[in-house]
Design a protein around this motif. Structure first.
Motif, mmCIF file in Angstrom:
data_model
loop_
_atom_site.group_PDB
_atom_site.id
_atom_site.type_symbol
_atom_site.label_atom_id
_atom_site.label_comp_id
_atom_site.label_asym_id
_atom_site.label_seq_id
_atom_site.Cartn_x
_atom_site.Cartn_y
_atom_site.Cartn_z
ATOM 1 N N ILE A 120 0.895 -1.172 0.000
ATOM 2 C CA ILE A 120 0.000 0.000 0.000
ATOM 3 C C ILE A 120 0.919 1.203 0.000
ATOM 4 N N PRO A 121 1.187 1.668 -1.187
ATOM 5 C CA PRO A 121 2.286 2.634 -1.280
ATOM 6 C C PRO A 121 1.942 3.989 -0.680
ATOM 7 N N ASP A 122 2.996 4.668 -0.335
ATOM 8 C CA ASP A 122 2.916 6.075 0.090
ATOM 9 C C ASP A 122 3.529 6.889 -1.052
ATOM 10 N N THR A 123 2.787 7.851 -1.641
ATOM 11 C CA THR A 123 3.287 8.644 -2.774
ATOM 12 C C THR A 123 3.252 10.131 -2.444
ATOM 13 N N VAL A 124 4.124 10.846 -3.151
ATOM 14 C CA VAL A 124 4.149 12.317 -3.078
ATOM 15 C C VAL A 124 4.154 12.847 -4.524
ATOM 16 N N SER A 125 3.289 13.779 -4.813
ATOM 17 C CA SER A 125 3.226 14.370 -6.170
ATOM 18 C C SER A 125 3.696 15.828 -6.127
ATOM 19 N N PHE A 126 4.428 16.196 -7.146
ATOM 20 C CA PHE A 126 4.972 17.565 -7.236
ATOM 21 C C PHE A 126 4.738 18.051 -8.673
ATOM 22 N N GLY A 127 3.867 19.039 -8.828
ATOM 23 C CA GLY A 127 3.535 19.514 -10.179
ATOM 24 C C GLY A 127 4.274 20.792 -10.557
ATOM 25 N N LEU A 128 4.451 20.946 -11.855
ATOM 26 C CA LEU A 128 4.980 22.230 -12.374
ATOM 27 C C LEU A 128 4.320 22.537 -13.723
ATOM 28 N N ILE A 129 4.335 23.813 -14.083
ATOM 29 C CA ILE A 129 3.688 24.285 -15.327
ATOM 30 C C ILE A 129 4.740 24.871 -16.260
ATOM 31 N N VAL A 130 4.685 24.465 -17.492
ATOM 32 C CA VAL A 130 5.496 25.082 -18.547
ATOM 33 C C VAL A 130 4.560 25.982 -19.368
ATOM 34 N N LYS A 131 4.817 27.270 -19.311
ATOM 35 C CA LYS A 131 3.956 28.191 -20.033
ATOM 36 C C LYS A 131 4.233 28.124 -21.534
ATOM 37 N N VAL A 132 3.164 28.240 -22.270
ATOM 38 C CA VAL A 132 3.287 28.269 -23.731
ATOM 39 C C VAL A 132 3.024 29.712 -24.185
ATOM 40 N N ARG A 133 4.029 30.324 -24.744
ATOM 41 C CA ARG A 133 3.874 31.699 -25.201
ATOM 42 C C ARG A 133 3.606 31.724 -26.715
ATOM 43 N N PRO A 134 2.945 32.797 -27.193
ATOM 44 C CA PRO A 134 2.756 32.909 -28.639
ATOM 45 C C PRO A 134 4.106 32.955 -29.329
ATOM 46 N N LYS A 135 4.084 32.606 -30.615
ATOM 47 C CA LYS A 135 5.339 32.576 -31.348
ATOM 48 C C LYS A 135 5.258 33.509 -32.556
ATOM 49 N N ILE A 136 6.291 34.346 -32.677
ATOM 50 C CA ILE A 136 6.422 35.191 -33.870
ATOM 51 C C ILE A 136 7.118 34.334 -34.908
ATOM 52 N N THR A 137 6.358 33.887 -35.847
ATOM 53 C CA THR A 137 6.862 32.872 -36.769
ATOM 54 C C THR A 137 7.620 33.441 -37.947
ATOM 55 N N SER A 138 7.383 34.729 -38.270
ATOM 56 C CA SER A 138 8.133 35.381 -39.340
ATOM 57 C C SER A 138 8.761 36.631 -38.738
ATOM 58 N N PRO A 139 10.040 36.894 -39.031
ATOM 59 C CA PRO A 139 10.722 38.001 -38.350
ATOM 60 C C PRO A 139 9.972 39.326 -38.471
ATOM 61 N N PHE A 140 9.928 40.031 -37.367
ATOM 62 C CA PHE A 140 9.365 41.374 -37.344
ATOM 63 C C PHE A 140 10.440 42.291 -37.932
ATOM 64 N N ALA A 141 10.220 42.792 -39.176
ATOM 65 C CA ALA A 141 11.283 43.507 -39.895
ATOM 66 C C ALA A 141 10.664 44.516 -40.841
ATOM 67 N N PHE A 142 11.527 45.450 -41.298
ATOM 68 C CA PHE A 142 11.106 46.448 -42.276
ATOM 69 C C PHE A 142 11.030 45.810 -43.654
ATOM 70 N N GLN A 143 9.976 46.094 -44.341
ATOM 71 C CA GLN A 143 9.834 45.550 -45.686
ATOM 72 C C GLN A 143 10.919 46.109 -46.607
ATOM 73 N N SER A 144 11.394 47.334 -46.311
ATOM 74 C CA SER A 144 12.356 47.982 -47.206
ATOM 75 C C SER A 144 13.689 47.271 -47.253
ATOM 76 N N ASN A 145 14.113 46.665 -46.134
ATOM 77 C CA ASN A 145 15.420 46.004 -46.155
ATOM 78 C C ASN A 145 15.447 44.647 -45.459
ATOM 79 N N GLY A 146 14.319 44.209 -44.892
ATOM 80 C CA GLY A 146 14.249 42.893 -44.272
ATOM 81 C C GLY A 146 14.961 42.790 -42.954
ATOM 82 N N THR A 147 15.368 43.920 -42.374
ATOM 83 C CA THR A 147 16.064 43.885 -41.084
ATOM 84 C C THR A 147 15.245 44.657 -40.065
ATOM 85 N N ASN A 148 15.796 44.691 -38.834
ATOM 86 C CA ASN A 148 15.082 45.385 -37.769
ATOM 87 C C ASN A 148 15.566 46.818 -37.571
#
Length: 754
Positions: A120-148
């Motif tokens: 009849i086991p004795d157990t201990v549980s320990f939880g944690l959360i990994v947050k999921v953040r939004p992802k910028i999938t295409s670089p945020f850049a100027f159209q004129s030169n493709g850089t920041n």
């Protein structure tokens, strides 16, 4: 039973008969052993290497366990309770894959379960959360030169590219502006350097950001000077002591905020800046013109980095103008005459820009582009008051009261020379000479009064008043000549030389005598030198006398000696010495001529035209060669006598000679006109421009407006001869002989050569 230690339990069974059996013995069940283990426990934290991951990130994750006693076991379960693997005390569980995420996934739950392994086991549980953040999938850049990072001009549109996911139910903004899941997005009319921040947040409030930096170059839209911004220009002129404003419009990035603008000027004019040298876009900077000269102000707009830009504006500061005087050459002139107006003014000392000066007349006339101390010609038709107005370049009128002068125009009128009660002489007066004296006066000399050749003369003015000269003429004369000697001649300058003519009414009475009229003494004197030389001894009338270009020598040629027309000529020098002298010329005219014309050309030669019925020839006298030569022939039918010939001397002309009227053929009055071109040496009949009235023995003069004025003619049997406003002070000479029976004003006409 609750043993505290590991305990082995045996079962002994004893029958009533005393027979015993025991577990663990042969043939019997084994003993029962009970192990006693400690409760599940740990020391430390259950951690993961990444507490937040991007949406869609497949991992892996690495988990680290806390320490726990030996004999215990531990596993890591995901949010669904599925074991991701065992983990040891203080150990790690690497390479844990992240499960596929739903669009709404904002976090991942993981649990550490520690088990002591008891039945009849004795157990201990320990939880944690990994947050999921939004992802910028295409670089945020100027159209004129493709850089920041990019650089723009003020006013450019900024276009930004990007894409993101994992924000369902959340939000996305760029500098407070809603952003769709993918770009591009445009920000119009950038004026200052700007950091653009893309913030994407999911429904759990977890967000990500990205930034780009737009740097704006400095740019000057306008830099101008004026009283108001709407009227400002690149250059203005103000009077010394006056104020104006500099206006700047510019944009760009400075070290902090917008770029700054500064005004610079040469050291001599920096004090004109009333509020310092800094200027803000759209704000006026006052300037006081406290120093004369051209002041150039330079606006410099400096960016946070890179090259500054500049623009300039100019203020010309001018001193006050001065109106000194306005003087009329003649206070009184005749109708149709001219006089001069001489303005004296200045625009101050060393003005940076010239002002303007105008003369306005009460008759509505206006004269511009004036030069101080330089006369202009005016020809008012009525008494006119002229006002000199002087302004400096800033438009400020001279402080002095405008200078005025009034020119009175004496209205001309016809004066009848031959009525029984006329002002000039009773009875007829034909074959007179009419000569301008200057100052609006004229000399009327000699002529025939019915049966008497006259030795009287009158001086008349524009009002029609005529007065007898102090002395009578030395000799009675009619059909003589009168020439004004150049005022600059060494001797006899300004005197009128009268020569030849008939001394009696009979045609056989010409004279060789000559005399002077002196306007300064109003008297006549004998020259004592006749118009003869050597073998040229004939008296003459109806001849020509032409003052040559030297202003002192007169060519006397042709005429009638009482019975015969003459072809001889002499030179009569009236201006070299007090007593005139005569000289022969080489040869004679090819044709004897009387009642003809002699016209001084611009070349200095003399054109002789007409004088012989049926003869069309013309001749040129060359003073340098001292001879006559052919000038060609007039058109058929133009054998003119008693005509006029006037050189057209207006500024738009080429010194052509207009030959008008006269008689042709068998003494038929003519209205034709012929133009002589001295350059081509040709005569052209002006078929499209005949006289309005046939005329002979009339007078014609060249006016300063390039027209010819012709006075009424005299025909035998007519007795009236009139004087009109043609006798103005600007006329060098008028030769007239007779008139018409009707009021002559009805018959005056002009020829416009243009």
């Amino acid at each position: 039973m609750s043993p505290d230690l590991a305990t082995s339990y045996s079962l002994r069974v004893t029958s009533r008969s005393g027979v015993s059996v025991q577990s663990g013995s042969t043939g019997q069940p084994p003993d029962v052993s009970v192990s006693v283990v400690q409760p599940a426990s740990f020391n430390g934290n259950f951690t993961v290497d990444r507490t937040a991951i991007d949406f869609g990130d497949p991992g892996p994750l690495t988990f680290t366990a806390p320490t726990f006693p030996s004999g215990l076991t531990a596993v890591v379960n995901d949010g669904s309770g599925v074991s991701q693997g065992a983990i040891t005390s203080g150990g790690t569980l690497p390479s844990v894959a992240v499960p596929a995420m739903a669009a709404t996934t904002t976090e991942l739950l993981y649990t550490l379960v520690i088990n002591n392994g008891a039945t009849i086991p004795d157990t201990v549980s320990f939880g944690l959360i990994v947050k999921v953040r939004p992802k910028i999938t295409s670089p945020f850049a100027f159209q004129s030169n493709g850089t920041n990072a990019a650089t723009f001009n003020p006013g450019d549109d900024v276009v930004l590219n990007y894409a993101y996911n994992g924000a369902t139910g959340g939000s996305a903004k760029i500098n407070g502006v809603d952003a769709t899941p993918s770009g591009p997005i445009t920000f119009a009319n950038i004026q200052a350097s700007t950091v653009y921040t893309l913030t994407v947040t999911n429904s759990a409030g977890t967000g990500v950001t990205a930034t780009v930096t737009a740097t704006v170059r400095p740019k000057i839209y306008s830099f101008a000077v004026g009283a108001t911004q709407s009227t400002a220009t690149s250059t203005v002129t103000i009077s010394i002591g006056d104020t104006t404003n500099l206006f700047a419009s510019f944009a760009g990035s400075g070290a902090t905020g917008s770029a700054s603008g500064t005004i610079a000027c040469a050291s001599s004019c920096n004090p004109t800046l009333t509020s310092g040298t800094s200027i803000a876009s759209g704000v006026a900077l006052g300037v006081t013109g406290n120093t004369n000269g051209t002041l150039v102000y330079t606006l410099t707009v400096s960016p946070s980095s890179g090259t500054s830009v500049t623009a300039s504006a100019t203020i010309k500061v001018v001193p006050p103008a001065n109106a000194t005087s306005l003087t009329a050459g003649s206070a009184i002139i005749r109708t149709g005459a001219r006089t001069t107006l001489t303005p004296v003014f200045d625009f101050g000392t060393n003005p940076a820009a010239p002002g303007s000066a105008t003369i306005t007349g009460s008759d509505g006339s206006k004269y511009v582009n004036l030069t101080s101390n330089t006369a202009i010609n005016v020809a008012p038709s009525a008494t006119t008051t002229y006002t000199l107005n002087v302004f400096n370049a800033a438009g400020a009128q001279a402080a002095t009261v405008p200078t005025t002068t009034t020119t009175t125009v004496a209205v001309g009128s016809w004066s009848v020379l031959n009525t029984d009660t006329g002002a000039v002489e009773n009875g007829k007066r034909l074959g007179v000479t009419v000569t301008a004296l200057g100052g609006g006066k004229m000399l009327i000399a000699g002529g025939v009064n019915g049966t008497t050749t006259l030795n009287t003369a009158r001086v008349c003015d524009a009002s029609g008043a005529c007065n007898a000269t102090k002395t009578t003429m030395v000799s009675a004369r009619a059909y003589h000549t009168a020439v004004v000697i150049d005022p600059l001649a060494a001797n006899n300058g300004g005197k009128i030389l009268l020569m030849g003519g008939y001394t009696a009414t009979g045609p056989a009475t010409p004279t060789t005598s000559a005399e002077f009229y002196d306007p300064t003494t109003d008297s006549f004197t004998d020259t004592t030198v006749p118009i003869t030389k050597g073998t040229v001894t004939s008296a003459r009338a109806r001849h020509i006398a032409v003052l040559l270009s030297d202003g002192k020598t007169v060519l006397v040629a042709g005429g009638n000696d009482g019975t015969t027309d003459l072809n001889t000529a002499i030179m009569y020098d009236a201006g070299t010495n007090a007593t005139p002298s005569t000289a022969n010329i080489s040869g004679t005219m090819a044709q004897a001529r009387a009642s003809f014309t002699g016209t001084l050309l611009a070349s200095g030669k003399v054109l002789a035209v007409g004088g012989k019925a049926g003869d069309l020839t013309a001749e040129l006298f060359d003073p340098t060669a001292n001879t006559f030569g052919s000038a060609g022939s007039l058109p058929t039918g133009e054998d003119k006598r008693s005509h006029t010939a006037v050189r057209i001397t207006g500024i738009d002309q080429t010194n052509d000679v207009l030959i008008s009227g006269g008689v042709t053929g068998t003494n038929t009055r003519s209205s034709t006109q012929v133009l002589y071109d001295p350059n081509a040496g040709t005569f052209t009949k002006l078929t499209a421009a005949p006289l309005g009235t046939a005329r002979s023995n009339h007078a014609a003069i060249a006016l300063s407006i390039d027209v010819q004025l012709l006075t009424p003619s005299m025909i035998e049997g007519r007795k009236d001869f009139g004087l009109a406003a043609i006798t103005v002070s600007s006329i060098n000479q008028i030769s007239a002989s007779g008139g018409t029976a009707s009021p002559p004003g009805t018959y005056a006409e002009t020829y416009e050569p243009n």
